[in-house]
Scaffold this motif. Sequence first.
Motif, mmCIF file in Angstrom:
data_model
loop_
_atom_site.group_PDB
_atom_site.id
_atom_site.type_symbol
_atom_site.label_atom_id
_atom_site.label_comp_id
_atom_site.label_asym_id
_atom_site.label_seq_id
_atom_site.Cartn_x
_atom_site.Cartn_y
_atom_site.Cartn_z
ATOM 1 N N ARG A 109 40.931 83.947 -37.012
ATOM 2 C CA ARG A 109 40.323 83.025 -36.037
ATOM 3 C C ARG A 109 41.107 83.118 -34.730
ATOM 4 N NH1 ARG A 109 39.068 76.551 -36.558
ATOM 5 N NH2 ARG A 109 38.120 76.393 -34.500
ATOM 6 N N ARG A 110 40.411 83.488 -33.663
ATOM 7 C CA ARG A 110 41.058 83.681 -32.364
ATOM 8 C C ARG A 110 41.716 82.397 -31.885
ATOM 9 N NH1 ARG A 110 40.722 88.301 -29.572
ATOM 10 N NH2 ARG A 110 41.394 87.085 -27.783
ATOM 11 N N ASP A 159 42.658 81.828 -28.815
ATOM 12 C CA ASP A 159 42.332 81.532 -27.418
ATOM 13 C C ASP A 159 40.888 81.077 -27.203
ATOM 14 O OD1 ASP A 159 41.021 83.898 -27.923
ATOM 15 O OD2 ASP A 159 41.891 84.999 -26.262
ATOM 16 N N ASN A 160 40.183 80.758 -28.287
ATOM 17 C CA ASN A 160 38.792 80.353 -28.157
ATOM 18 C C ASN A 160 38.622 78.972 -28.789
ATOM 19 O OD1 ASN A 160 35.950 80.126 -28.247
ATOM 20 N ND2 ASN A 160 35.744 82.340 -28.360
ATOM 21 N N PRO A 161 38.179 77.979 -28.011
ATOM 22 C CA PRO A 161 38.031 76.630 -28.577
ATOM 23 C C PRO A 161 36.961 76.553 -29.673
ATOM 24 C CG PRO A 161 37.167 76.712 -26.327
ATOM 25 C CD PRO A 161 37.798 78.041 -26.605
ATOM 26 N N ALA A 162 35.929 77.392 -29.562
ATOM 27 C CA ALA A 162 34.903 77.447 -30.609
ATOM 28 C C ALA A 162 35.436 78.315 -31.746
ATOM 29 C CB ALA A 162 33.620 78.046 -30.046
ATOM 30 N N ALA A 198 35.865 81.263 -33.455
ATOM 31 C CA ALA A 198 35.542 82.674 -33.217
ATOM 32 C C ALA A 198 36.451 83.514 -34.110
ATOM 33 C CB ALA A 198 35.753 83.031 -31.743
ATOM 34 N N GLN A 253 37.381 87.287 -35.872
ATOM 35 C CA GLN A 253 37.211 88.716 -35.643
ATOM 36 C C GLN A 253 38.211 89.510 -36.459
ATOM 37 O OE1 GLN A 253 37.933 89.116 -31.346
ATOM 38 N NE2 GLN A 253 39.790 90.230 -31.830
ATOM 39 N N LEU A 309 32.007 86.748 -18.367
ATOM 40 C CA LEU A 309 33.373 87.232 -18.606
ATOM 41 C C LEU A 309 33.730 88.445 -17.748
ATOM 42 C CD1 LEU A 309 33.650 86.918 -22.497
ATOM 43 C CD2 LEU A 309 34.487 85.357 -20.739
ATOM 44 N N GLU A 330 47.562 86.133 -31.928
ATOM 45 C CA GLU A 330 46.151 86.210 -31.535
ATOM 46 C C GLU A 330 45.282 85.329 -32.419
ATOM 47 O OE1 GLU A 330 44.328 89.449 -30.040
ATOM 48 O OE2 GLU A 330 46.140 90.303 -29.187
ATOM 49 N N VAL A 352 31.741 86.692 -32.082
ATOM 50 C CA VAL A 352 31.045 86.236 -30.875
ATOM 51 C C VAL A 352 29.801 87.104 -30.676
ATOM 52 C CG1 VAL A 352 33.065 85.249 -29.725
ATOM 53 C CG2 VAL A 352 32.530 87.665 -29.398
#
Length: 161
Positions: A29-30, A32-35, A37, A39, A88, A124, A141
């Motif tokens: 889970r990233r 830096d992403n509030p949702a 996400a 990867q 982006l 990350e 995403v």
Amino acid sequence: MTLDPASLPYRPCVGVMLIDSRGLIFAGRRIDNPAPAWQMPQGGIDAGEKPRHAALRELWEETGITKDLVEFVEKTPDWVTYDLPPELLGKIWGGKYRGQRQKWFLFRYLGRDDQVDIATEHPEFSEWRWVGAAEMIASIVPFKRAVYDHVVGAFRPYLAA
């Protein structure tokens, strides 16, 4: 001034699909992403670096997993590209790239779950888990979904049903 994406190159990059003995995929889970996400590990190829070396370096940098804990299985025969969405473009990678051109590597994880360490020097991921292919595709995403579809298709014989 608006950036013309077609005038920008793709960032050379690698992606790592790490599978466990069941054929499940590592998903992070990233941070830096509030949702939510999720990867797979991925990152840029340094100047003069071979893609496979970059893949092992990125895996270590993002998960703490060393090359002795993985077994190379396969790589995608082709490079896969994706474009950044307009919101982006110009904000990521200093505005130098339109998206990424990726070579994907499949590695089998030979270690134990407690040997995964996402609390790296430059983290990350905030958490990680093993997931099936459908969940991995659903968790990425949207602008990377076609890439994940392609990669899952390329490595399908090794993945859990």
